[in-house]
Design an enzyme around this catalytic site. Structure first.
Site, short mmCIF file in Angstrom:
data_model
loop_
_atom_site.label_atom_id
_atom_site.label_comp_id
_atom_site.label_asym_id
_atom_site.label_seq_id
_atom_site.Cartn_x
_atom_site.Cartn_y
_atom_site.Cartn_z
N LYS A 167 -33.74 106.93 24.26
CA LYS A 167 -34.51 107.12 23.13
C LYS A 167 -34.60 105.56 22.66
CE LYS A 167 -34.96 109.39 18.72
NZ LYS A 167 -34.44 110.52 17.74
N SER B 129 -37.63 114.28 16.41
CA SER B 129 -38.12 112.90 16.86
C SER B 129 -37.90 112.64 18.25
CB SER B 129 -37.58 111.99 15.67
OG SER B 129 -36.11 111.87 16.06
N SER C 74 -33.11 116.68 15.64
CA SER C 74 -34.16 115.96 16.43
C SER C 74 -33.62 115.87 18.09
CB SER C 74 -34.19 114.42 15.95
OG SER C 74 -35.17 114.48 14.70
N1 GLN Z 1 -37.40 116.47 11.41
C1 GLN Z 1 -36.31 115.87 10.66
C2 GLN Z 1 -36.88 114.94 9.73
O1 GLN Z 1 -37.75 114.89 9.96
C3 GLN Z 1 -35.08 115.57 11.40
C4 GLN Z 1 -35.15 114.26 12.09
C5 GLN Z 1 -33.98 113.76 12.80
O2 GLN Z 1 -33.10 114.56 13.04
N2 GLN Z 1 -34.14 112.42 13.30
O3 GLN Z 1 -36.05 114.13 9.01
#
Ligand code: GLN
Length: 487
Positions: A79, A154, A178
């Site tokens: 990532k 994400s 995410s």
């Molecule tokens: N979807 C969540 C957010 O927007 C979690 C994001 C994540 O786990 N990095 O913060």
């Protein structure tokens, strides 16, 4: 022989060991696949062709010399939140569009030392803020199951790359879901370890008390293989915990007989798609048939998970992202009039809308006069949520339920409504607030779209979760289903 891109990491490892193919052959095949199928998915921010082939050649040489590491010659993707020395590391942001990292993240370093080959850097929501990959400065990622849909976020690029068989595995990070949410939406296995299990050193910070590195693979066995390498104490991360790392692979065997599975009734209330609910219930019945007992557990403060997260995470993000000031890192506005103009325009132009929304919310909840009402209150509720889980784990070994409320949604469907977008993580966020290990494993299909089963365990029970998922994967073959265009 099964085509190389269809083999799991474990199968590829055996093939390399037997000499059926070399890492250079394997890497070349996957790079070709990335070249032909990758652009339509937009799963990669960088493809590291030359670098990967050099690493593959070095791995083949190491094997020939009898020095093969555990992951010698096995391809992975990182990532783009992980710093990789001399490689572009953007975090999905214009702010870091040209940032070349001067050092390796611990995760990158450990996987490299074990011999892994890095095919590229995966697309992601900007600074990991998002649930659909649509906040990326580099554009959305498309779900390999249906290009009109989101792969989740994400870690959408990591999940799409693994689902489309462009890479057998990818690193990912999870602050509120995410890793697990994109895994559920792409039919992959997503694992978020206990907070403190995997070093955050060199992983660009979003919300430091919630961020945790993990992995997306196609089987629990592959996740066990990689987690064993990634995990463990790191003195360069002050929140890394010095507890022994068990042999996850050795722990995969054994039956589910006597396993106590906790079910949270509210998880199946309104809000969960009916067909998803049916798939998850079928998975629970499968565990029961294998000898597990199902009991209801109560998480009384469950409703407060999302609101608590959306105070704590923005607060920490506003602090972490203050370092991007146009001076020390990343994007700098051209021809600033004065220092203030430099700050304002660099941040105004370098960050996207969602990141700005979080920074503003976070600055507000931390400001004098509001700190007690929001931030301090959220921290107290966070403790209550943690206590709820602890109490539940007195009577069960694992909590199981849905990973997401619905299967993959259409790109563009939720971009105008941040609250609806935030609710995508309703089942996953609790594990981050409490620092617990959790994972998603494929458990069904709804109209040709995958559904994930979510498993949460007590602190340091990674091995237990991997064992449950592995045993479940011996009884079912949901995790083997691939999008037709990518087989
Ligand atoms: N979807 C969540 C957010 O927007 C979690 C994001 C994540 O786990 N990095 O913060």
């Amino acid at each position: 022989m099964t085509a190389l891109h269809l083999q799991t990491l474990t199968e590829l490892k055996a093939g390399l060991e037997k000499g059926d193919f070399t890492s250079v052959e394997l890497t070349t095949a996957l790079l070709e696949r990335i070249g032909s199928l990758g652009p339509d998915l937009n799963a990669f921010i960088s493809v590291l062709g030359d670098n990967a082939l050099a690493q593959a050649a070095a791995a083949d040489a190491a094997r020939a010399a009898g020095n093969a590491g555990v992951l010698c010659g096995l391809p992975i993707v990182h990532k783009d939140i992980f710093c990789m020395r001399d490689v572009l590391t953007t975090c999905g942001s214009r702010m870091l569009e040209n940032f070349v990292a001067p050092y390796d993240a611990t995760v990158v370093e450990r996987l490299a030392e074990a011999g892994a080959v890095v095919l590229g850097k995966a697309n992601m929501d900007e600074f990991a803020m998002g649930s659909s990959n649509e906040t990326s400065y580099f554009g959305p990622v498309h779900n390999p199951w249906d290009h009109a849909r989101s792969p989740g976020g994400s870690s959408g690029g990591s999940a799409a790359a693994v689902a489309a068989r462009l890479s057998p595995a990818a690193t990912a990070t999870d602050t509120g879901g995410s890793i697990r949410q994109p895994a559920a939406l792409t039919n992959t296995v997503g694992f978020k370890p206990t907070y403190g299990r995997v070093s955050r050193y060199g992983m660009i910070a979003f919300a430091s008390s919630l961020d945790q590195a993990g992995i997306i693979t196609r089987s629990a066995e592959d996740a066990a293989l990689l987690l064993g390498v990634m995990s463990g104490f790191d003195e360069r991360d002050s929140t890394s915990v010095d507890v022994p790392v068990p042999d996850y692979l050795a722990g995969l065997g054994g039956s589910l007989n006597g396993l106590r599975v906790g079910i949270v009734r509210q998880h199946f209330d309104a809000g969960l798609d009916e067909q998803c609910a049916a798939a998850v219930k079928a998975a629970l019945a499968e565990l029961e048939a294998a000898g597990a007992t199902l009991t209801e557990v109560d998480l009384p403060n469950l409703d407060y998970c999302v609101p608590t997260y959306y105070v704590v995470a923005p607060a920490e993000c506003s602090s972490n992202l203050s370092r991007f000031d146009g001076v020390r890192f990343g994007y700098r506005a051209s021809e600033p009039k004065d220092l203030n103009d430099l700050y304002c325009r660099s941040r105004g132009e370098g960050f996207g809308a969602e990141v700005k929304r979080r920074i503003m919310t976070g600055t507000y909840v931390l400001s004098a006069g509001y700190y007690d009402a929001y931030y301090l209150k959220a921290q107290k509720v966070r403790q209550l949520i943690t206590d709820d889980f602890q109490r539940a784990f007195e009577s069960v070994d694992v909590i199981a339920g849905p990973t997401t409320p619905t299967p993959a949604f259409k790109l563009g469907d939720k971009t105008d409504d941040p609250i609806t977008m935030y609710l995508n993580d309703i089942y996953t966020i609790g594990a981050n607030l409490a620092g617990l290990p959790a994972m998603s494993t494929p458990c069904g299909m709804v109209d040709d779209l995958p559904v994930g089963l979510h498993l949460v365990g007590p602190h340091w029970a990674e091995g237990r979760l991997l064992q449950i998922a592995h045993q479940y994967q011996q009884l079912t073959d949901w995790h083997k289903q691939a999008p037709e265009a990518y087989t």
